[in-house]
Design a protein around this motif. Structure first.
Motif, PDB file in Angstrom:
ATOM      1  N   PRO A  40       0.843  -1.197   0.000  1.00  0.00           N
ATOM      2  CA  PRO A  40       0.000   0.000   0.000  1.00  0.00           C
ATOM      3  C   PRO A  40       0.878   1.247   0.000  1.00  0.00           C
ATOM      4  O   PRO A  40       1.875   1.315   0.713  1.00  0.00           O
ATOM      5  N   GLU A  42      -0.131   4.139   0.888  1.00  0.00           N
ATOM      6  CA  GLU A  42      -0.553   4.881   2.069  1.00  0.00           C
ATOM      7  C   GLU A  42      -1.533   3.997   2.806  1.00  0.00           C
ATOM      8  O   GLU A  42      -1.877   2.914   2.327  1.00  0.00           O
ATOM      9  N   ASN A  44      -4.674   2.575   3.291  1.00  0.00           N
ATOM     10  CA  ASN A  44      -5.912   2.490   2.522  1.00  0.00           C
ATOM     11  C   ASN A  44      -7.068   2.255   3.478  1.00  0.00           C
ATOM     12  O   ASN A  44      -7.153   1.221   4.126  1.00  0.00           O
ATOM     13  N   ALA A  50     -10.868   5.116  -3.507  1.00  0.00           N
ATOM     14  CA  ALA A  50      -9.722   4.538  -4.221  1.00  0.00           C
ATOM     15  C   ALA A  50      -8.630   4.167  -3.228  1.00  0.00           C
ATOM     16  O   ALA A  50      -8.526   4.755  -2.160  1.00  0.00           O
ATOM     17  N   GLY A  51      -7.835   3.183  -3.608  1.00  0.00           N
ATOM     18  CA  GLY A  51      -6.697   2.760  -2.799  1.00  0.00           C
ATOM     19  C   GLY A  51      -5.440   2.799  -3.644  1.00  0.00           C
ATOM     20  O   GLY A  51      -5.455   2.396  -4.804  1.00  0.00           O
ATOM     21  N   SER A  52      -4.362   3.304  -3.076  1.00  0.00           N
ATOM     22  CA  SER A  52      -3.104   3.448  -3.806  1.00  0.00           C
ATOM     23  C   SER A  52      -2.122   2.358  -3.397  1.00  0.00           C
ATOM     24  O   SER A  52      -1.988   2.048  -2.217  1.00  0.00           O
ATOM     25  N   PRO A  94      -6.355  -1.020 -12.744  1.00  0.00           N
ATOM     26  CA  PRO A  94      -6.217   0.239 -12.009  1.00  0.00           C
ATOM     27  C   PRO A  94      -6.960   1.372 -12.724  1.00  0.00           C
ATOM     28  O   PRO A  94      -7.054   1.382 -13.952  1.00  0.00           O
ATOM     29  N   PHE A  96      -5.838   4.335 -12.286  1.00  0.00           N
ATOM     30  CA  PHE A  96      -4.697   5.212 -12.545  1.00  0.00           C
ATOM     31  C   PHE A  96      -3.427   4.378 -12.389  1.00  0.00           C
ATOM     32  O   PHE A  96      -3.294   3.609 -11.448  1.00  0.00           O
ATOM     33  N   MET A 111       3.029   3.312  -9.467  1.00  0.00           N
ATOM     34  CA  MET A 111       2.005   3.643  -8.488  1.00  0.00           C
ATOM     35  C   MET A 111       0.663   3.433  -9.182  1.00  0.00           C
ATOM     36  O   MET A 111       0.480   3.871 -10.319  1.00  0.00           O
ATOM     37  N   ALA A 112      -0.240   2.744  -8.503  1.00  0.00           N
ATOM     38  CA  ALA A 112      -1.550   2.448  -9.081  1.00  0.00           C
ATOM     39  C   ALA A 112      -2.645   2.747  -8.069  1.00  0.00           C
ATOM     40  O   ALA A 112      -2.476   2.533  -6.879  1.00  0.00           O
ATOM     41  N   ASP A 113      -3.770   3.239  -8.579  1.00  0.00           N
ATOM     42  CA  ASP A 113      -4.969   3.448  -7.773  1.00  0.00           C
ATOM     43  C   ASP A 113      -6.045   2.498  -8.276  1.00  0.00           C
ATOM     44  O   ASP A 113      -6.264   2.386  -9.488  1.00  0.00           O
ATOM     45  N   ASP A 115     -10.176   1.078  -7.690  1.00  0.00           N
ATOM     46  CA  ASP A 115     -11.500   1.379  -7.153  1.00  0.00           C
ATOM     47  C   ASP A 115     -11.720   0.515  -5.915  1.00  0.00           C
ATOM     48  O   ASP A 115     -11.651  -0.704  -5.977  1.00  0.00           O
TER      49      ASP A 115
END
Length: 146
Positions: A40, A42, A44, A50-52, A94, A96, A111-113, A115
């Motif tokens: 992660p 950050e 989440n 969204a989760g990064s 992702p 993003f 880095m991916a975000d 849903d």
């Protein structure tokens, strides 16, 4: 003399702590060709939109040296369909994805975000890397939402 020692040790301590902490949170899986790591980016939070996540793909030294310049560029720039997350038995791409320059030769970071609607605390997410350029294998890492 004490100030000189202190001025030397503080930056060294910061450097050691900064470098060691980055890899500590990665979940890792791999074989003789590739190491795939995910963590992660950050905390989440359950219920967030969204989760990064950070991804690191590291080919073995022999595989990396055998790659053409075009394939190395593809590993940096053409990875949009290589990463997925399995959330509640549903595979999703992702929303993003961004390549992140790592400065380490032979390491590709992203880095991916994703849903995260409908995710609850303590739900497990499976993060997937499907290689397209080295061995075409699938790598899976699980993480828990906190």
């Amino acid at each position: 003399m004490k100030i000189t020692k202190l001025a030397f040790y503080i930056p060294v301590l910061i450097l050691i702590c900064g470098c060691s902490g980055r890899s500590a949170g990665f979940r890792s899986v791999g074989d003789e060709d590739i190491t795939f790591q995910a963590m992660p980016a950050e905390r989440n939070v359950a219920g967030a939109a969204a989760g990064s996540f950070l991804f690191r793909v590291t080919p073995s030294a022999t595989k990396f040296e055998a790659l053409s310049v075009a394939l190395k560029d593809s590993l940096t720039l053409s990875m949009d369909s290589a990463f997925k997350a399995v959330i509640h038995h549903r595979e999703s791409p992702p929303v993003f994805l961004q390549s992140v320059p790592s400065g380490v030769k032979g390491t590709f970071e992203f880095m991916a975000d994703f849903d995260m609607k409908g995710i609850k605390e303590s739900d497990t997410i499976e993060l997937i890397y499907r290689d397209k350029y080295i061995n075409r294998k699938l790598y899976r890492v699980k993480t828990v939402i906190q």
